[in-house]
Design a protein around this motif. Structure first.
Motif, PDB file in Angstrom:
ATOM      1  N   LEU A 185     -15.940  -1.731   7.869  1.00  0.00           N
ATOM      2  CA  LEU A 185     -15.167  -0.607   7.519  1.00  0.00           C
ATOM      3  C   LEU A 185     -15.187   0.439   8.213  1.00  0.00           C
ATOM      4  N   ARG A 186     -16.709   0.916   8.859  1.00  0.00           N
ATOM      5  CA  ARG A 186     -16.695   2.267   9.413  1.00  0.00           C
ATOM      6  C   ARG A 186     -16.245   2.152  10.855  1.00  0.00           C
ATOM      7  N   ILE A 187     -15.606   0.913  11.343  1.00  0.00           N
ATOM      8  CA  ILE A 187     -15.050   0.772  12.603  1.00  0.00           C
ATOM      9  C   ILE A 187     -13.540   1.459  12.660  1.00  0.00           C
ATOM     10  N   SER A 188     -13.111   2.367  13.335  1.00  0.00           N
ATOM     11  CA  SER A 188     -11.874   3.075  13.512  1.00  0.00           C
ATOM     12  C   SER A 188     -10.638   2.383  13.462  1.00  0.00           C
ATOM     13  N   LYS A 196     -12.107  -3.924  14.146  1.00  0.00           N
ATOM     14  CA  LYS A 196     -12.254  -4.457  12.781  1.00  0.00           C
ATOM     15  C   LYS A 196     -11.926  -6.077  12.627  1.00  0.00           C
ATOM     16  N   CYS A 239     -24.214  -5.082  12.899  1.00  0.00           N
ATOM     17  CA  CYS A 239     -24.775  -4.075  12.299  1.00  0.00           C
ATOM     18  C   CYS A 239     -25.884  -3.402  13.380  1.00  0.00           C
ATOM     19  N   SER A 265     -19.556  -3.256   5.351  1.00  0.00           N
ATOM     20  CA  SER A 265     -19.661  -2.090   5.033  1.00  0.00           C
ATOM     21  C   SER A 265     -19.723  -1.336   6.724  1.00  0.00           C
ATOM     22  N   SER A 266     -20.434  -2.073   7.576  1.00  0.00           N
ATOM     23  CA  SER A 266     -20.411  -1.792   9.022  1.00  0.00           C
ATOM     24  C   SER A 266     -18.922  -1.866   9.429  1.00  0.00           C
TER      25      SER A 266
END
Length: 306
Positions: free
Chosen positions: A226-229, A234, A127, A223-224
């Protein structure tokens, strides 16, 4: 209880996992093998980390301490069990029993805190990657380790001192292969309210609080991630904490299974058999989990053997 039923305690009787004579050689061979695998596996992890400069990072610093705690954890109970089987002697002195309670509580609690600290380390790495080395500096890592040791030492010492205040009757049989704190308290003739209260408070402090910290860290990590494209990104991010998550699941899963399963609560003997999972099996499997799922550990082990 009448005064005549009290006695000066010199030793307890450990009934072990089974009283059947024909099973004793099998139990001796099984637990000796498991102990040797646990000791060797965790020792190799420590040697690999200390000898490879590439592994001198916060994550592996805490992993080496976890391996040391696992060695001490199993060494608290298994050697005494093996000696009793070999000598066909089920007795443990009062002093050794108190010492076993102290060290068992110390290292199981230390495992809890180290797993929580390792979860926090993964949280910072995923994070806050740009500030990782600033936050997880050597001084802060040392303080986290020192705080874990001091807190667990104080609570374990409190448990041991609380047992010393108890008076025991003539019934001294413990349906376990080591001096389990709960069963020792149940043998007391004096009032055990304070002992039980301390157990509940310690469980909250040493068990529930680290588990909440682990949950919080992984909620933030997921949460962090899941924000990776990209899917590759991921996978790479999650793979850095896969081994730790496996160890956490194994440790807490077996502990919950021991204390909450119907089989374990029916009899003390069933509870003793179930407790083998987290007292012996989990420390034995930890080195395999980290070595099989971690390329850096594999490479360090190859260098160690070469």
């Amino acid at each position: 209880m009448e005064p005549g039923n009290y006695t000066h305690i010199t030793e307890f009787i450990l009934l072990g996992l089974s009283e059947e004579a024909e099973l004793q050689p099998l139990l001796f061979g099984l637990f000796l093998s498991m102990y040797l695998v646990t000791f060797t596996g965790n020792l190799l992890i420590i040697l690999a980390i200390t000898t490879d400069s590439h592994l001198h990072t916060p994550m592996y610093f805490f992993l080496s301490n976890l391996s040391f705690a696992d060695i001490c954890f199993t060494s608290t109970t298994i050697p005494k069990m093996l000696m009793n089987i070999q000598l066909q002697n089920r007795f443990i002195t009062y002093e050794d029993c108190i010492a076993q309670i102290f060290f068992f509580m110390l290292f199981v609690a230390l495992d809890n805190f180290l797993l929580a600290v390792m979860a926090y380390d993964r949280f910072v790495a995923i994070c806050h990657p740009l500030h990782y080395m600033v936050i997880m500096n050597p001084r802060f890592c040392g303080l986290l380790l020192l705080a874990s040791w001091v807190l667990t030492l104080l609570v374990s010492l409190l448990h041991a001192l609380m047992v010393l205040r108890l008076s025991f009757c003539t019934e001294l049989e413990i349906s376990h292969f080591f001096c389990d704190l709960n069963q020792v308290i149940q043998l007391a003739c004096s009032d055990t309210f304070l002992n039980i209260l301390v157990i509940y408070l310690a469980t909250g402090l040493l068990g529930v609080v680290p588990l909440i910290g682990i949950f919080f860290s992984y909620i933030k990590i997921v949460s962090s991630i899941l924000r990776i494209s990209s899917g590759e990104g991921k996978y790479k991010a999650f793979s850095t904490c896969g081994s730790h998550l496996s160890v956490v699941s194994l440790f807490y899963g077996t502990c919950v299974g021991v204390y909450l399963s119907p089989a374990a609560t029916e009899t003390s003997r069933a509870s003793a058999i179930a407790s083998v999972m987290y007292t012996v099996a989990t420390p034995m499997l930890n080195p395999f989990i980290y070595s099989l799922r971690n390329k850096d550990i594999k490479q360090a082990l190859r260098k160690l053997f070469s």
